[in-house]
Design an enzyme around this catalytic site. Structure first.
Site, short mmCIF file in Angstrom:
data_model
loop_
_atom_site.label_atom_id
_atom_site.label_comp_id
_atom_site.label_asym_id
_atom_site.label_seq_id
_atom_site.Cartn_x
_atom_site.Cartn_y
_atom_site.Cartn_z
N GLY A 80 0.82 -1.21 0.00
CA GLY A 80 0.00 0.00 0.00
C GLY A 80 0.86 1.26 0.00
O GLY A 80 0.57 2.23 -0.69
N ARG A 84 7.34 1.85 1.21
CA ARG A 84 7.62 0.42 1.38
C ARG A 84 8.03 -0.19 0.03
O ARG A 84 8.85 -1.11 -0.02
CB ARG A 84 6.39 -0.31 1.91
CG ARG A 84 6.11 -0.07 3.36
CD ARG A 84 6.86 -1.09 4.20
NE ARG A 84 6.74 -0.79 5.61
CZ ARG A 84 5.72 -1.16 6.37
NH1 ARG A 84 4.72 -1.85 5.84
NH2 ARG A 84 5.70 -0.88 7.64
N ARG A 131 2.23 11.27 -8.75
CA ARG A 131 1.56 11.46 -7.45
C ARG A 131 2.34 10.85 -6.28
O ARG A 131 1.75 10.51 -5.24
CB ARG A 131 0.15 10.86 -7.46
CG ARG A 131 -0.80 11.63 -8.36
CD ARG A 131 -2.14 10.96 -8.44
NE ARG A 131 -2.99 11.69 -9.36
CZ ARG A 131 -4.11 12.33 -8.99
NH1 ARG A 131 -4.51 12.33 -7.75
NH2 ARG A 131 -4.81 12.97 -9.89
N ARG A 166 -0.33 -8.63 -3.45
CA ARG A 166 -0.36 -7.58 -2.43
C ARG A 166 0.48 -8.02 -1.25
O ARG A 166 0.38 -9.16 -0.78
CB ARG A 166 -1.80 -7.31 -1.99
CG ARG A 166 -1.90 -6.49 -0.75
CD ARG A 166 -3.28 -5.91 -0.49
NE ARG A 166 -3.49 -5.61 0.91
CZ ARG A 166 -2.84 -4.66 1.60
NH1 ARG A 166 -1.94 -3.90 1.00
NH2 ARG A 166 -3.08 -4.46 2.88
N SER A 168 -0.20 -4.93 5.53
CA SER A 168 -0.53 -5.23 6.93
C SER A 168 -2.02 -5.51 7.06
O SER A 168 -2.81 -5.23 6.15
CB SER A 168 -0.13 -4.05 7.82
OG SER A 168 -0.84 -2.90 7.41
N ASP A 224 -1.97 -5.12 13.89
CA ASP A 224 -2.80 -4.72 15.04
C ASP A 224 -3.86 -5.79 15.27
O ASP A 224 -4.07 -6.65 14.41
CB ASP A 224 -3.42 -3.34 14.83
CG ASP A 224 -4.25 -3.26 13.56
OD1 ASP A 224 -3.66 -3.09 12.47
OD2 ASP A 224 -5.48 -3.39 13.65
N ARG A 241 8.13 -3.43 12.45
CA ARG A 241 7.40 -3.81 11.24
C ARG A 241 8.30 -4.23 10.10
O ARG A 241 7.89 -5.00 9.24
CB ARG A 241 6.50 -2.65 10.79
CG ARG A 241 5.39 -2.44 11.79
CD ARG A 241 4.39 -1.45 11.31
NE ARG A 241 3.45 -1.17 12.38
CZ ARG A 241 2.39 -0.40 12.28
NH1 ARG A 241 2.14 0.16 11.13
NH2 ARG A 241 1.60 -0.21 13.30
N1 ADE Z 1 -4.72 -2.75 7.99
C1 ADE Z 1 -4.01 -3.00 9.10
N2 ADE Z 1 -4.78 -3.00 10.18
C2 ADE Z 1 -6.04 -2.73 9.76
C3 ADE Z 1 -7.28 -2.56 10.39
N3 ADE Z 1 -7.38 -2.68 11.70
N4 ADE Z 1 -8.37 -2.26 9.64
C4 ADE Z 1 -8.24 -2.12 8.31
N5 ADE Z 1 -7.10 -2.26 7.64
C5 ADE Z 1 -6.00 -2.56 8.36
#
Ligand code: ADE
Length: 234
Positions: A20, A24, A43, A87, A90, A204, A217
């Site tokens: 994304g 990175r 961009r 892809r 995270s 997360d 990370r």
């Molecule tokens: N990418 C990483 N963590 C995420 C989350 N909690 N919600 C949506 N996309 C994410």
């Protein structure tokens, strides 16, 4: 060049990794590719092409969310002839058994809507990964001593989602993790006869509310890049 990618024809490889974050993309290209060169900076959505073990590879940022990814994936598939899109990104874990830093390999990606969903009218289309790419990624992760979680994920339109009841229903149905891009990537690849996969690292946790510190990370991200590259050329 296409509308949003400034690369010359032939500057983009058939195999494209899509993080994304454009920075990175730069880090992954400079760390894992031989002779990486910048092929897009329109961009600020950086893209690089180089080689990995002699195979041409492009690493192109997708931006966050399906509308952004859809622009880059459409142009890669339709105008540059990309054949394999992976892809690397995270995700937020939705099951207790899925831990921070774990690798999630998405077999399917459910979504409330995608940029493509209106073409299916009342159908709930099931975006799914390329099976051989998926099997190769699982093998590559195991080869590295990792135990990836393989199954369904949720591609959301909102990072800050207030719908606790929706999260609960998805958790009841075994959805492993949430991210924001894979469902559209899978749909577009299927439409254009290409292969797609999402290899994700848990950053997360929606159950425990833990989050990975930024400094931790990079190593996890490196594992994903190596898994994706190994799977692409297996
Ligand atoms: N990418 C990483 N963590 C995420 C989350 N909690 N919600 C949506 N996309 C994410």
């Amino acid at each position: 060049m296409s509308t949003h990618i400034g690369a010359a024809p032939g500057d983009i490889a058939e195999t494209v990794l899509m993080p994304g974050d454009p920075y990175r993309a730069r880090w992954a290209a400079q760390t894992f590719l031989d002779a990486p060169r910048l092929i897009n900076e329109v961009r600020g959505m950086l893209g690089y092409t180089g080689t990995w073990r002699g195979h041409p590879v492009t690493i192109q940022g997708s931006g966050m969310g399906m509308p952004s990814l859809s622009i880059y994936a459409n142009e890669l598939l339709r105008e540059y002839g990309a054949k394999t899109l992976i892809r690397i990104g995270s995700c937020g874990a939705m099951q207790e058994a899925v831990k921070l830093r774990d690798v999630v390999i998405a077999q399917t990606a459910s979504a409330a809507s995608t940029p493509s969903s209106t073409i299916f009218r009342e159908m709930g289309f099931a975006p799914s990964a390329d099976y051989r790419l998926l099997a190769a990624a699982v093998a590559a992760a195991e080869e590295k001593g990792l135990t990836p979680h393989v199954g369904g994920i949720y591609s959301s339109d909102t990072f800050y989602d207030e719908r606790a009841d929706l999260t609960e229903q998805l958790q009841r149905h075994g959805v492993l993790a949430v991210e924001m891009e894979a469902a559209e990537l899978y749909t577009l690849a299927l439409r254009h006869g290409a292969r797609a996969l999402a290899v994700l690292t848990v950053s997360d946790h929606l159950v425990t509310h833990e989050a990975l510190p930024a400094k931790d990370r990079e190593q996890s991200f490196g594992d994903m890049v190596e898994i994706a590259l190994t799977a692409a050329f297996a």
